[in-house]
Design a protein around this motif. Structure first.
Motif, PDB file in Angstrom:
ATOM      1  N   HIS A   8      18.163 -10.413  13.765  1.00  0.00           N
ATOM      2  CA  HIS A   8      17.000  -9.817  14.433  1.00  0.00           C
ATOM      3  C   HIS A   8      17.007  -8.320  14.122  1.00  0.00           C
ATOM      4  CE1 HIS A   8      16.393 -13.590  16.596  1.00  0.00           C
ATOM      5  NE2 HIS A   8      17.676 -13.563  16.904  1.00  0.00           N
ATOM      6  N   ARG A  51      13.091  -6.711  15.652  1.00  0.00           N
ATOM      7  CA  ARG A  51      12.112  -7.753  15.348  1.00  0.00           C
ATOM      8  C   ARG A  51      12.782  -9.119  15.495  1.00  0.00           C
ATOM      9  NH1 ARG A  51      10.571  -4.326  16.314  1.00  0.00           N
ATOM     10  NH2 ARG A  51       9.599  -5.749  17.775  1.00  0.00           N
ATOM     11  N   ARG A  89      11.906 -14.713  22.730  1.00  0.00           N
ATOM     12  CA  ARG A  89      10.983 -15.611  22.041  1.00  0.00           C
ATOM     13  C   ARG A  89      10.624 -16.731  22.998  1.00  0.00           C
ATOM     14  NH1 ARG A  89      10.853 -17.035  15.729  1.00  0.00           N
ATOM     15  NH2 ARG A  89       8.795 -17.990  15.733  1.00  0.00           N
ATOM     16  N   ASP A 126       6.377  -8.918  15.137  1.00  0.00           N
ATOM     17  CA  ASP A 126       7.001 -10.151  15.602  1.00  0.00           C
ATOM     18  C   ASP A 126       6.097 -11.357  15.362  1.00  0.00           C
ATOM     19  OD1 ASP A 126       9.356  -8.968  16.656  1.00  0.00           O
ATOM     20  OD2 ASP A 126       8.225  -8.289  18.383  1.00  0.00           O
ATOM     21  N   GLY A 184       9.827  -8.566  20.581  1.00  0.00           N
ATOM     22  CA  GLY A 184      11.030  -7.843  20.223  1.00  0.00           C
ATOM     23  C   GLY A 184      11.143  -6.532  20.960  1.00  0.00           C
TER      24      GLY A 184
END
Length: 403
Positions: A122, A126, A156, A309, A315
């Motif tokens: 990540h 992001r 997420r 994202d 993010g």
């Protein structure tokens, strides 16, 4: 080059510490962050890289016949060092063109029955495509370790990153959201795997009072100097010296020792982090709102590509990561901005095979997309001290370069 600002803006947005954070208290950092993030219990370690080393060592013991660890070819050099220190073999995966996710076809070609783990990253806060890594890992019987070192607080579908894979880890280093100067957090959904991680750490990580006192002093320095006035001394002047001697690797801090230090985090630093952690959710929201206000301005500059994202992901925004059309334009933008105090920098200088000091660790591979990403990318800080006037000056410099 733009006229140098009187005070230095940070290239990453760390949560500023307050005087009250430095008081003693309960060492409840890991428990408090688990509650804030909605994760299972978190395991506190002395760095994000130490967390990765413990994870890799644990998985190696679970699957001793497997030795290969697949990582993006553009990532922090510390990842390669951790793989080496764990006694494992690094396997590079090229990126998608113009993106920091691993290329799907390259990932499948890199994985087989020798693969122990895949490490999707990540990067820059992001949210990465972990689903593709999970699908490949299931096919070959490997584990997935989510590198969320730069994404503490990212989500997420409402769930913290780090929980989709088998293991995840965060960093608490300087400038990475919440910081205790150096620290890391390990997480795993499976209770048995969490127990194995804890046992590995208990065996590998020593008490080291000398190292802990060093980190305490560094944390006090961070609390005092992580603000525009202090950053000229702590960051700006060393940056200028590195750039004057033509050493961009040192300028961004990519020159790491080849051995990862391991030690226990003391009670006082844990208490400092716990005091500051109550402000972390609001700080992340503040950075996100600021980024969303500023992204449209960057999108209006012809030739700039922005990393954002995927749908359903939120993010963190320690900085804005963008690509310019080619290395010539990127370097011209850095000539104007890098040493002018506006918080503009580079993420990592090279793709992993191109660091000279990693030649004995990283295999030589043709990774054109990772090299292209390294050649075209730059970052713009997203700290609360970056005013609209500062941001507009940075955008104006980019427009001048890209006309």
């Amino acid at each position: 080059m733009l006229p140098r600002r009187p005070h230095e803006l940070p290239p990453t947005a760390g949560l500023p510490l307050r005087l009250g954070d430095l008081r003693p208290g309960a060492p409840a950092l890991a428990d408090n962050l688990a509650a804030l993030l909605g994760t299972p219990p978190l395991q506190l370690e002395c760095s994000g890289t130490a967390s990765l080393l413990i994870a890799l060592t644990t998985l190696r013991e679970l699957q001793p016949q497997r030795r290969r660890v697949v990582v993006p070819a553009f990532t922090c050099p510390l990842v390669a060092i951790a793989v080496q220190q764990a006694g494992l073999e690094l396997e590079l995966c090229d990126l998608r063109h113009g993106h920091c996710d691993m290329d799907s076809a390259a990932l499948r070609a890199a994985c087989d029955e020798r693969t122990l783990a895949i490490i999707p990253t990540h990067l820059a806060g992001r949210v990465a495509d972990v689903g593709d890594a999970l699908a490949v890992a299931r096919q070959v019987g490997a584990y997935v370790i989510e590198d969320a070192a730069q994404a503490l607080g990212a989500r997420r579908d409402g769930v913290s990153v780090g929980l989709a894979g088998d293991i995840g880890f965060f960093s608490l280093a300087a400038g990475k959201g919440l910081s205790i100067y150096e620290g890391g957090l390990l997480l795993a959904r499976d209770p048995l795997l969490r127990e194995r991680l804890a046992r590995t750490a208990a065996r590998l990580v020593p008490h080291n009072s000398g190292m802990e006192w060093k980190r305490r002093i560094e944390l006090l320095g961070y609390a005092a100097l992580y603000r525009p006035r202090g950053l000229r001394l702590a960051y700006g002047n060393p940056l200028h010296r590195a750039l004057r001697r033509g050493d961009p690797v040192a300028a961004v801090g990519d020159d790491f020792p080849l051995t990862i230090p391991l030690h226990r985090v003391g009670r006082w630093r844990q208490a400092v982090g716990a005091h500051a952690a109550v402000r972390l959710p609001a700080f992340i929201d503040q950075l996100s709102a600021q980024a969303q206000r500023r992204l449209p301005r960057l999108r209006r500059i012809g030739g700039v590509e922005l990393l954002d994202d995927p749908t359903g992901a939120h993010g963190t925004w320690p900085f804005l990561l963008l690509l310019l059309p080619d290395q010539k334009h990127r370097d011209a933008a850095l000539d104007l901005l890098w040493s002018s105090g506006y918080g503009v920098s580079r993420l990592f200088i090279h793709a992993l095979p191109d660091y000279a000091y990693l030649a004995g660790i990283v295999p030589a591979r043709d990774v054109p997309h990772a090299r292209d990403f390294a050649a075209r990318s730059l970052t713009i800080g997203n700290s609360p001290w970056m005013t609209d006037v500062d941001f507009e000056a940075a955008c104006g410099a980019l427009e001048a370069v890209l006309r």
